[in-house]
Motif scaffolding. Structure first.
Motif, PDB file in Angstrom:
ATOM      1  N   VAL A   3       0.677  -1.450   0.118  1.00 35.51           N
ATOM      2  CA  VAL A   3       0.019  -0.041   0.039  1.00 35.51           C
ATOM      3  C   VAL A   3       0.872   1.213   0.106  1.00 35.51           C
ATOM      4  O   VAL A   3       0.698   2.212  -0.634  1.00 35.51           O
ATOM      5  CB  VAL A   3      -1.080  -0.002   1.215  1.00 35.51           C
ATOM      6  CG1 VAL A   3      -1.744   1.344   1.271  1.00 35.51           C
ATOM      7  CG2 VAL A   3      -1.706  -1.343   1.278  1.00 35.51           C
ATOM      8  N   THR A   4       1.941   1.338   1.003  1.00 35.18           N
ATOM      9  CA  THR A   4       2.769   2.443   0.806  1.00 35.18           C
ATOM     10  C   THR A   4       4.027   2.111   0.571  1.00 35.18           C
ATOM     11  O   THR A   4       4.947   3.001   0.441  1.00 35.18           O
ATOM     12  CB  THR A   4       2.768   3.117   2.324  1.00 35.18           C
ATOM     13  OG1 THR A   4       3.159   2.144   3.336  1.00 35.18           O
ATOM     14  CG2 THR A   4       1.276   3.424   2.616  1.00 35.18           C
ATOM     15  N   ARG A   5       4.381   0.769   0.584  1.00 37.87           N
ATOM     16  CA  ARG A   5       5.741   0.300   0.360  1.00 37.87           C
ATOM     17  C   ARG A   5       6.037  -0.626  -0.942  1.00 37.87           C
ATOM     18  O   ARG A   5       4.816  -1.529  -0.949  1.00 37.87           O
ATOM     19  CB  ARG A   5       6.507  -0.162   1.607  1.00 37.87           C
ATOM     20  CG  ARG A   5       6.588   0.798   2.745  1.00 37.87           C
ATOM     21  CD  ARG A   5       7.288   0.196   4.014  1.00 37.87           C
ATOM     22  NE  ARG A   5       8.549  -0.169   3.842  1.00 37.87           N
ATOM     23  CZ  ARG A   5       9.544   0.487   3.730  1.00 37.87           C
ATOM     24  NH1 ARG A   5       9.305   1.810   4.459  1.00 37.87           N
ATOM     25  NH2 ARG A   5      10.899   0.210   3.816  1.00 37.87           N
ATOM     26  N   GLY A   6       7.043  -0.585  -1.594  1.00 37.14           N
ATOM     27  CA  GLY A   6       7.152  -1.688  -2.798  1.00 37.14           C
ATOM     28  C   GLY A   6       6.291  -1.675  -3.791  1.00 37.14           C
ATOM     29  O   GLY A   6       6.053  -2.678  -4.103  1.00 37.14           O
ATOM     30  N   TYR A   7       5.268  -0.867  -3.839  1.00 42.82           N
ATOM     31  CA  TYR A   7       4.198  -0.958  -4.731  1.00 42.82           C
ATOM     32  C   TYR A   7       4.406  -0.500  -6.218  1.00 42.82           C
ATOM     33  O   TYR A   7       3.723  -0.906  -6.933  1.00 42.82           O
ATOM     34  CB  TYR A   7       3.081   0.002  -4.134  1.00 42.82           C
ATOM     35  CG  TYR A   7       3.210   1.768  -4.197  1.00 42.82           C
ATOM     36  CD1 TYR A   7       3.239   2.327  -5.337  1.00 42.82           C
ATOM     37  CD2 TYR A   7       3.608   2.240  -3.148  1.00 42.82           C
ATOM     38  CE1 TYR A   7       3.226   3.641  -5.401  1.00 42.82           C
ATOM     39  CE2 TYR A   7       3.904   3.625  -3.041  1.00 42.82           C
ATOM     40  CZ  TYR A   7       3.724   4.177  -4.140  1.00 42.82           C
ATOM     41  OH  TYR A   7       4.015   5.606  -4.287  1.00 42.82           O
ATOM     42  N   ARG A   8       5.602   0.117  -6.603  1.00 39.06           N
ATOM     43  CA  ARG A   8       5.727   0.555  -7.839  1.00 39.06           C
ATOM     44  C   ARG A   8       6.019  -0.577  -8.729  1.00 39.06           C
ATOM     45  O   ARG A   8       7.052  -1.475  -8.351  1.00 39.06           O
ATOM     46  CB  ARG A   8       6.815   1.587  -7.858  1.00 39.06           C
ATOM     47  CG  ARG A   8       6.349   2.969  -7.435  1.00 39.06           C
ATOM     48  CD  ARG A   8       7.506   3.921  -7.625  1.00 39.06           C
ATOM     49  NE  ARG A   8       7.887   4.260  -8.827  1.00 39.06           N
ATOM     50  CZ  ARG A   8       7.419   5.087  -9.831  1.00 39.06           C
ATOM     51  NH1 ARG A   8       6.547   5.857  -9.553  1.00 39.06           N
ATOM     52  NH2 ARG A   8       7.882   4.952 -11.241  1.00 39.06           N
ATOM     53  N   ASN A   9       5.484  -0.746  -9.903  1.00 37.66           N
ATOM     54  CA  ASN A   9       5.751  -1.997 -10.700  1.00 37.66           C
ATOM     55  C   ASN A   9       6.775  -1.522 -11.677  1.00 37.66           C
ATOM     56  O   ASN A   9       7.252  -2.390 -12.828  1.00 37.66           O
ATOM     57  CB  ASN A   9       4.591  -2.371 -11.379  1.00 37.66           C
ATOM     58  CG  ASN A   9       3.846  -1.527 -12.006  1.00 37.66           C
ATOM     59  OD1 ASN A   9       4.402  -0.669 -12.899  1.00 37.66           O
ATOM     60  ND2 ASN A   9       2.390  -1.434 -12.154  1.00 37.66           N
ATOM     61  N   LYS A  10       7.359  -0.221 -11.611  1.00 33.65           N
ATOM     62  CA  LYS A  10       8.387   0.284 -12.568  1.00 33.65           C
ATOM     63  C   LYS A  10       9.436   0.969 -12.076  1.00 33.65           C
ATOM     64  O   LYS A  10       9.145   1.766 -11.214  1.00 33.65           O
ATOM     65  CB  LYS A  10       7.615   0.982 -13.542  1.00 33.65           C
ATOM     66  CG  LYS A  10       8.441   1.754 -14.638  1.00 33.65           C
ATOM     67  CD  LYS A  10       7.703   2.739 -15.737  1.00 33.65           C
ATOM     68  CE  LYS A  10       8.362   3.395 -16.604  1.00 33.65           C
ATOM     69  NZ  LYS A  10       7.564   4.441 -17.606  1.00 33.65           N
ATOM     70  N   GLY A  11      10.676   0.837 -12.494  1.00 28.35           N
ATOM     71  CA  GLY A  11      11.843   1.620 -11.940  1.00 28.35           C
ATOM     72  C   GLY A  11      12.906   1.713 -13.054  1.00 28.35           C
ATOM     73  O   GLY A  11      13.216   0.997 -13.821  1.00 28.35           O
ATOM     74  N   GLN A  12      13.290   3.050 -13.156  1.00 29.05           N
ATOM     75  CA  GLN A  12      14.299   3.591 -14.156  1.00 29.05           C
ATOM     76  C   GLN A  12      15.435   4.108 -13.134  1.00 29.05           C
ATOM     77  O   GLN A  12      15.339   5.300 -12.708  1.00 29.05           O
ATOM     78  CB  GLN A  12      13.654   4.361 -15.090  1.00 29.05           C
ATOM     79  CG  GLN A  12      12.553   3.919 -16.269  1.00 29.05           C
ATOM     80  CD  GLN A  12      12.193   4.919 -16.906  1.00 29.05           C
ATOM     81  OE1 GLN A  12      11.853   5.872 -16.439  1.00 29.05           O
ATOM     82  NE2 GLN A  12      11.568   4.308 -18.172  1.00 29.05           N
ATOM     83  N   TYR A  13      16.544   3.436 -13.344  1.00 33.10           N
ATOM     84  CA  TYR A  13      17.650   3.756 -12.716  1.00 33.10           C
ATOM     85  C   TYR A  13      18.887   4.434 -13.592  1.00 33.10           C
ATOM     86  O   TYR A  13      19.344   3.794 -14.406  1.00 33.10           O
ATOM     87  CB  TYR A  13      18.286   2.734 -11.765  1.00 33.10           C
ATOM     88  CG  TYR A  13      17.383   2.205 -10.693  1.00 33.10           C
ATOM     89  CD1 TYR A  13      17.422   2.447  -9.545  1.00 33.10           C
ATOM     90  CD2 TYR A  13      16.441   1.097 -11.208  1.00 33.10           C
ATOM     91  CE1 TYR A  13      16.658   1.730  -8.585  1.00 33.10           C
ATOM     92  CE2 TYR A  13      15.312   0.780 -10.377  1.00 33.10           C
ATOM     93  CZ  TYR A  13      15.666   0.805  -8.861  1.00 33.10           C
ATOM     94  OH  TYR A  13      14.779   0.422  -8.065  1.00 33.10           O
TER      95      TYR A  13
END
Length: 214
Positions: A3-13
């Protein structure tokens, strides 16, 4: 969690060449100054582990990070997507070039280390630009997409597809939009800038006709 942590399904580094090797992280606000951070509370834990693996592999094989000032270096971004439904991960490396050293070894080693990876894709961006992705891709291993279920529908999502980054909030939002639209079954619905078509298809069962335009 979720809900508030680890919810993003996309990461651009984005990456840079640090004093002791390649570093990945995020740009400081309103700058292109990279703050080293392979872990992020909003991203799935596996993203940070994969990012650290990629940086270590690049150091071991002499692959350098792209430098915006000089235009030299190969790896620009490490780009990850994950399916909430299956846990599948797509790994996309954005290159300042058309290939990378030890491609086959990389695909073999990273997929052996992370069973969740279902596809390894290379993206080519040789322009002097702050746009992350170029227009061309090459699949190095596995699938060029991940599959995810949203609002009871199944989607294939490629690296270049737009897909909401918060799965659960997206389902909640789409449900509210469908209720507020109060469709009777005879309307024609336009979904403009539809991306992969999630709103379009979520409305399809309640409308007479839906048209998605990207």
């Amino acid at each position: 969690t979720g809900v508030t942590r680890g919810y993003r399904n996309k990461g651009q580094y984005p990456v840079k060449q640090g004093k002791s090797g390649m570093e990945a992280g995020f740009f400081a606000s309103k700058t292109h100054n990279l703050v080293k951070a392979d872990k992020c509370a909003l991203q799935p834990e596996i993203f940070g582990e994969i990012v650290a693996f990629v940086c270590a592999f690049c150091d071991a094989h002499g692959i350098k990070a792209y430098d915006e000032t000089t235009g030299k270096g190969l790896l620009r971004h490490i780009y990850l997507r994950q399916s909430k439904d299956s846990g599948q991960v797509m790994l996309c490396l954005v290159l300042n070039g058309r290939s990378m050293p030890a491609e086959k070894a990389f695909a073999s080693e990273v997929t052996a280390r992370f069973a969740q990876i279902s596809g390894v894709v290379l993206n080519f961006n040789e322009k002097n630009t702050n746009v992350v992705l170029g227009k061309e891709y090459r699949t190095l291993w596995g699938n060029e997409y991940i599959e995810d279920e949203l609002c009871g529908l199944r989607f294939r999502i490629s690296a270049g597809s737009f897909y909401q980054v918060n799965h659960d909030a997206c389902e909640l939002l789409y449900g509210i939009a469908r209720d507020k639209a109060a469709l009777t079954g005879g309307e024609t619905v336009l979904d403009l800038y539809c991306g992969v078509g999630t709103i379009t298809l979520a409305m399809a069962s309640a409308a007479g006709k839906v048209i998605g335009v990207e």
